[in-house]
Design a protein around this motif. Sequence first.
Motif, PDB file in Angstrom:
ATOM      1  N   VAL A  73      56.316   7.114   7.802  1.00 25.21           N
ATOM      2  CA  VAL A  73      56.337   8.133   8.143  1.00 25.21           C
ATOM      3  C   VAL A  73      56.246   7.450  10.306  1.00 25.21           C
ATOM      4  O   VAL A  73      54.794   7.084  10.658  1.00 25.21           O
ATOM      5  N   GLU A  74      57.647   8.040  10.676  1.00 19.39           N
ATOM      6  CA  GLU A  74      57.490   8.253  12.238  1.00 19.39           C
ATOM      7  C   GLU A  74      56.685   8.656  13.025  1.00 19.39           C
ATOM      8  O   GLU A  74      56.759   9.954  12.470  1.00 19.39           O
ATOM      9  N   SER A  75      55.834   8.081  14.102  1.00 13.24           N
ATOM     10  CA  SER A  75      55.238   8.814  14.716  1.00 13.24           C
ATOM     11  C   SER A  75      55.019   8.520  15.892  1.00 13.24           C
ATOM     12  O   SER A  75      55.502   7.599  16.769  1.00 13.24           O
ATOM     13  N   ARG A  76      53.759   9.766  16.804  1.00 15.10           N
ATOM     14  CA  ARG A  76      53.665   8.759  18.229  1.00 15.10           C
ATOM     15  C   ARG A  76      52.421   8.656  18.680  1.00 15.10           C
ATOM     16  O   ARG A  76      51.428   9.263  18.160  1.00 15.10           O
ATOM     17  N   VAL A  77      51.928   7.427  19.605  1.00 15.91           N
ATOM     18  CA  VAL A  77      50.859   7.390  19.710  1.00 15.91           C
ATOM     19  C   VAL A  77      50.624   8.908  21.274  1.00 15.91           C
ATOM     20  O   VAL A  77      51.225   8.940  21.966  1.00 15.91           O
ATOM     21  N   TYR A  78      49.463   9.016  20.694  1.00 20.13           N
ATOM     22  CA  TYR A  78      49.044  10.538  21.316  1.00 20.13           C
ATOM     23  C   TYR A  78      48.411  11.162  20.694  1.00 20.13           C
ATOM     24  O   TYR A  78      47.895  11.669  19.431  1.00 20.13           O
ATOM     25  N   PRO A  79      47.121  11.167  21.431  1.00 18.78           N
ATOM     26  CA  PRO A  79      46.763  11.504  22.745  1.00 18.78           C
ATOM     27  C   PRO A  79      46.321  10.082  22.673  1.00 18.78           C
ATOM     28  O   PRO A  79      46.595   9.041  22.232  1.00 18.78           O
ATOM     29  N   PHE A  80      45.105   8.473  23.784  1.00 19.79           N
ATOM     30  CA  PHE A  80      45.065   7.988  23.975  1.00 19.79           C
ATOM     31  C   PHE A  80      44.555   7.221  22.731  1.00 19.79           C
ATOM     32  O   PHE A  80      43.581   7.854  22.001  1.00 19.79           O
ATOM     33  N   PHE A  81      44.996   6.119  22.494  1.00 19.89           N
ATOM     34  CA  PHE A  81      44.172   5.757  21.131  1.00 19.89           C
ATOM     35  C   PHE A  81      44.340   6.109  20.208  1.00 19.89           C
ATOM     36  O   PHE A  81      43.573   5.607  18.926  1.00 19.89           O
ATOM     37  N   VAL A  82      45.591   7.192  19.917  1.00 26.81           N
ATOM     38  CA  VAL A  82      45.101   8.457  18.556  1.00 26.81           C
ATOM     39  C   VAL A  82      46.589   7.578  17.973  1.00 26.81           C
ATOM     40  O   VAL A  82      47.741   7.936  19.127  1.00 26.81           O
ATOM     41  N   VAL A  83      46.533   7.955  16.896  1.00 26.39           N
ATOM     42  CA  VAL A  83      47.937   8.138  15.842  1.00 26.39           C
ATOM     43  C   VAL A  83      47.611   8.937  15.801  1.00 26.39           C
ATOM     44  O   VAL A  83      47.162   8.848  13.941  1.00 26.39           O
ATOM     45  N   TYR A  84      48.766  10.514  14.815  1.00 27.91           N
ATOM     46  CA  TYR A  84      48.569  11.157  14.019  1.00 27.91           C
ATOM     47  C   TYR A  84      49.620  10.678  12.975  1.00 27.91           C
ATOM     48  O   TYR A  84      50.627  10.290  12.827  1.00 27.91           O
ATOM     49  N   CYS A  85      48.811  11.136  11.584  1.00 23.74           N
ATOM     50  CA  CYS A  85      50.134  11.129  10.684  1.00 23.74           C
ATOM     51  C   CYS A  85      50.123  12.294  10.016  1.00 23.74           C
ATOM     52  O   CYS A  85      48.816  12.878   8.926  1.00 23.74           O
ATOM     53  N   SER A  86      51.169  12.585   9.148  1.00 20.24           N
ATOM     54  CA  SER A  86      50.989  13.274   7.695  1.00 20.24           C
ATOM     55  C   SER A  86      50.373  12.826   6.392  1.00 20.24           C
ATOM     56  O   SER A  86      50.586  12.072   6.296  1.00 20.24           O
ATOM     57  N   ARG A  87      50.409  14.496   6.158  1.00 16.90           N
ATOM     58  CA  ARG A  87      48.692  13.941   4.575  1.00 16.90           C
ATOM     59  C   ARG A  87      50.282  13.345   3.256  1.00 16.90           C
ATOM     60  O   ARG A  87      51.218  13.882   3.509  1.00 16.90           O
ATOM     61  N   ARG A  88      49.267  12.734   2.823  1.00 18.21           N
ATOM     62  CA  ARG A  88      50.385  12.126   1.506  1.00 18.21           C
ATOM     63  C   ARG A  88      48.835  11.908   0.696  1.00 18.21           C
ATOM     64  O   ARG A  88      47.992  12.300   0.770  1.00 18.21           O
ATOM     65  N   ASN A  89      49.644  12.395  -0.633  1.00 15.68           N
ATOM     66  CA  ASN A  89      48.197  11.924  -1.787  1.00 15.68           C
ATOM     67  C   ASN A  89      47.805  10.399  -1.943  1.00 15.68           C
ATOM     68  O   ASN A  89      48.776  10.019  -1.820  1.00 15.68           O
ATOM     69  N   ASN A  90      47.086  10.104  -3.176  1.00 17.26           N
ATOM     70  CA  ASN A  90      46.574   9.391  -3.474  1.00 17.26           C
ATOM     71  C   ASN A  90      46.174   8.146  -2.999  1.00 17.26           C
ATOM     72  O   ASN A  90      46.874   6.796  -2.952  1.00 17.26           O
ATOM     73  N   VAL A  91      46.146   8.568  -0.851  1.00 20.24           N
ATOM     74  CA  VAL A  91      45.779   7.547   0.071  1.00 20.24           C
ATOM     75  C   VAL A  91      44.526   6.912  -0.115  1.00 20.24           C
ATOM     76  O   VAL A  91      43.157   7.831   0.018  1.00 20.24           O
TER      77      VAL A  91
END
Length: 440
Positions: free
Chosen positions: A126-144
Amino acid sequence: MSFIQLPFFQNSTEPTSLPSNGTVSEVNEIPIEPLTPRPPPSKDEVIDSGDDEVVGGESAMSYYRKLAGATTNLLNGQASFGPMQILAGYSYKDHFSATIAVPKKIGTTAYCRYIGADGKEVAEAVESRVYPFFVVYCSRRNNVTMLGVTNDKSEPINTQNSAKLIRRKFKEYQHNVSFCLAPIYGTEPKWLHFVELVEHYKLQGVNKFFIYIREIGEYDKKMIESYVESGEVEVINIPGTVSDVIAQQLMGVADCLLRSRTYSKWSIFADIDERLIMTDDRNTIDGFLRNLTDESIGSVAFPQRWIMKREHIPPKFESDQQVIEKMPTRAWHETTSAALKGHPVCNDQKSCWAKDIVHNEKAIQLLVHEVVQFYPGFRELFLDPSIGYIRHYRDVQMQSWERNNIESLKKFGPISNTTYPSSIGSKLLKNVLNRLHRVY
């Protein structure tokens, strides 16, 4: 800006108000109410949400992208164009987040990679962005079970760009207030600063400390490890991927906010030489926070008062008398007036070098001295120094700090001698000496 409007007592550590027809002596005789024992919090977890997090009426991923596009980058001179590295990954009920260990500009494209127990990807990147500094937010997925972050969606997963997810889905906070220590570095001995810091904040109701370390000597490390063994301290090592001191601190701040979320309600973000304290020493930080009723408060900013520390910490523990004479809260008293938000000396320091106690589920982005982005509907409360402030035992010799800053500091008001409250100072000394004798 917001202040609690109570009387301001210049450079005072006395109680902020007197009872009707009362005297100072009568106030000092009021017994401190003992803390009511509380049952241990449940370690039960919330059920994973079937939907991704929503912020401000839209998907969090979309919301954060808009924030990234409107955010000023502070790392332009240090931004890395190399491979991603992960410091830690976190699993919440409705999303994942990763702290990356390399400086990337806010808005940099990153790909979330979802890895199962067998080491194979269980969902599309899933494509994301760096925001805020030093953080990448990711959508949930199962069995991870592990989260990867890469520059490209086809880049191989390895031990550097992936991490096992730390679960942060508690139904109840495990702590009301925890402590996030800015990364430790440098050659000055830390053992006495560190034991005093931990024992001071334990008296303020803190019983969990997240300690970020860039470099540490073996003698100092022995003291830290004693608290790790007792379960009070968790150590997070900052990798040598960022040389700049401020960038290291931003990485630690970003990670500790994620690490504390749902685990602790509030987190103190401060340095090893800073002692946040309530001006009325009959109260504690924990008690103050438990009595806040305004749910719009997302952080509480404590104003700085610098205390001139004119000698380095001794290299090793030698005797009780040495500690009595050299412990910062006992040795140094020359104190500036409080640095108040909005003062002309603050210039671009919006909170005037304050330090925050942050509600971990109400803040999105922190810098060293302030929350710069809250979730919608939340705000900072800046304390009047008659309520609480920081006793900052500042090394006056480091980088010629006193010579370069003393004239500006005087503009906040007169410099005076103040003391750490004797009501808790004797117990602090006793607890420090007990720990020192156990360790050394």
